[in-house]
Each structure stands twice: as structure tokens, then as C-alpha cells.
Design an enzyme around this catalytic site. Structure first.
Site, PDB file in Angstrom:
ATOM      1  CG  ASP A 113      -1.689  -1.105   1.483  1.00 57.00           C
ATOM      2  OD1 ASP A 113      -2.123  -1.756   0.560  1.00 57.00           O
ATOM      3  OD2 ASP A 113      -2.080  -1.065   2.587  1.00 57.00           O
TER       4      ASP A 113
HETATM    5  N1  URA Z   1      -1.083  -5.798   3.958  1.00 56.49           N
HETATM    6  C1  URA Z   1      -1.672  -4.640   4.062  1.00 56.49           C
HETATM    7  O1  URA Z   1      -2.757  -4.415   4.516  1.00 56.49           O
HETATM    8  N2  URA Z   1      -1.078  -3.673   3.273  1.00 56.49           N
HETATM    9  C2  URA Z   1       0.055  -4.099   2.771  1.00 56.49           C
HETATM   10  O2  URA Z   1       0.870  -3.161   1.954  1.00 56.49           O
HETATM   11  C3  URA Z   1       0.647  -5.453   2.652  1.00 56.49           C
HETATM   12  C4  URA Z   1       0.036  -6.313   3.323  1.00 56.49           C
END
Ligand code: URA
Length: 245
Positions: A113
Site C-alpha cells: 500500500d
Molecule cells: N497488508 C496490507 O494491509 N498492506 C500491505 O501493503 C501489505 C499487506
């Protein structure tokens, strides 16, 4: 040693993003392309794609970029996006600008993310990418999590149970291992990768992830010396570590 597949110099350099074939012909004619210190003026001539070519060829006095088949290990900072399409700051902007024009293109191996930092791999090698993300490969990922509320003590059991359902999904999550460090810090190891999985897992049990950082994929850890925003080319030992996890 020469034994690698041979390609035209103009095609090789165009596919590495150095410019159009016409621009590369001009570069070569001007003596800007050297192989073992000797100008290669004929851009239509064939060059063997040996692994040591980047050490032997220079373009404008700089070593040739990595050949196709490259993999990168990047320390993703907060605030940059993994997608090619979205607006804003992209992980690709952390790489040399020319690399955006490579063919085959570099892609991220899965995603993090925008507000997650840590270990992110990129490659232009489709077979390697699939080997890493294939569920059959069982390449686990470890996330360091900072929580908004204290852990209750039940999380380890719930995450390990293999029965936790995420909102809007039909299949329970595979068992995941939670290592508790203190009341609001833990490491969570996942063997699958669903959308926003870590954040949604904690949301499912009434907590909220304040900070998220991935520090390990398979047996490969984010090197301590790699600053946020920096990357390095993966070596054979990194690939071996990745699959040895
Ligand atoms: N889980 C999440 O919530 N975000 C990420 O970036 C990776 C795994």
C-alpha cells in the site's frame, strides 16, 4: 567469454531505454558506445548478451544498465504507490528515469500500500515473478505492525486458526503466525497475499494498524543498510535466500 544470445546494438540499447534506434545510431557513430574500451560505431552490429556485458560496455562513459532478466530489492518509503497507472509519486520514480522505457518493463512483485514501507521486489523476468507470487511456492512475507490499541492476547490463536474470514470474502484466511513484541507491536507472517490483508485482519478483530512495514520475503530480509527510497540489484544469493525461507 562470449556465448550469450546476440542482438543488434541499436535494439539492445533501445530496449534498455537509451533512446530510439535512430538516436542510438547517432550515439554509436559519435563514439559514445565503447566495448572493452573500443568504440562500437556500427549500431546494426550484433552484441552477445553475456552477463559481463554491463562491466565491459560503457555509454557516455557510464557502465551499461543491467541487461534484461534483472531483479531489484527496494526499500519502499511511505507515500509512494506501486501502480504504473495512479497519479502521484510512484515507486518507479525511485529508479533511473531511463528505466521507465525498458522493454521488457520492470514490474513490482506484488504490491505494498501507499502507506506501507519496506521490502519490495521488482523484476522484468516474468518467470521469476510468477515463481515468487505463485501460491505453490509458499514464499511467506513478514510484516512489522504497530497497532492503535493494545493486543488482547487472543490474536495469535485467531490468526493461526485458519478460520478467520475477511469482510466481503468467501474463503477463510490461511493460518498466519503472529509474534507479539509488546502491547502494540508485533510481527505477522503471511503465506498468502490478499488485498490490504494485514490491515483487514486487525480490523476484523477490532484493532487498527497505525504503521505497517514489510521486512522479509521468504528468507530474504530487508538489508539494514538499505535506506528508505534506495534499491540494489539482486544477486544469486538474494534469490536463493528468497526461496530458502
Ligand atoms: N497488508 C496490507 O494491509 N498492506 C500491505 O501493503 C501489505 C499487506
Amino acid at each position: 567469454m562470449s556465448g550469450g544470445k546476440a542482438v543488434r546494438l541499436d535494439k539492445l540499447l533501445a530496449n534498455l531505454g537509451y533512446g530510439s534506434r535512430r538516436e542510438i545510431q547517432a550515439l554509436a557513430r559519435a563514439g559514445a558506445v565503447l566495448l572493452d574500451g573500443v568504440p562500437v560505431r556500427d549500431a546494426a552490429g550484433r552484441i552477445a548478451l553475456d552477463p559481463d556485458l554491463p562491466a565491459r560496455m560503457t555509454i557516455d562513459e557510464a557502465p551499461l544498465d543491467p541487461l534484461p532478466g534483472v531483479a531489484l530489492l527496494l526499500h519502499k518509503p511511505l507515500g509512494v504507490t506501486c501502480s504504473h497507472k495512479e497519479a502521484g509519486s510512484l515507486v518507479y520514480s525511485l529508479l533511473p528515469e531511463r528505466w521507465r522505457y525498458r522493454d521488457p518493463a520492470l514490474s513490482t512483485v506484488g504490491r505494498l500500500d501507499k502507506e506501507t514501507s519496506g521490502l519490495l521486489l521488482l523484476t522484468d523476468d516474468g518467470a521469476l515473478l510468477h515463481r515468487i507470487i505463485s501460491p505453490k511456492a509458499h514464499v511467506a512475507k513478514r510484516y512489522r505492525v504497530t497497532l492503535e490499541r493494545p493486543l488482547t492476547g487472543d490474536e495469535q490463536r485467531v490468526f493461526a486458526s485458519g478460520t478467520l474470514m475477511l469482510e466481503g470474502e468467501e474463503k477463510p484466511l490461511l493460518p498466519a503466525a503472529l509474534e507479539v513484541h509488546d502491547a502494540t507491536h508485533a510481527a505477522l507472517t503471511l503465506s498468502e497475499g490478499r488485498y490490504h490483508q494485514v490491515r483487514r485482519m486487525f480490523a476484523a478483530i477490532g484493532n487498527h494498524v497505525a504503521e505497517l512495514h514489510r521486512d522479509k520475503i521468504g528468507g530474504l530480509e530487508l538489508p539494514d543498510e538499505l535506506q528508505a527510497g534506495s534499491y540494489r540489484i539482486m544477486q544469486d544469493a538474494d534469490i536463493a535466500a528468497l526461496f530458502a525461507g
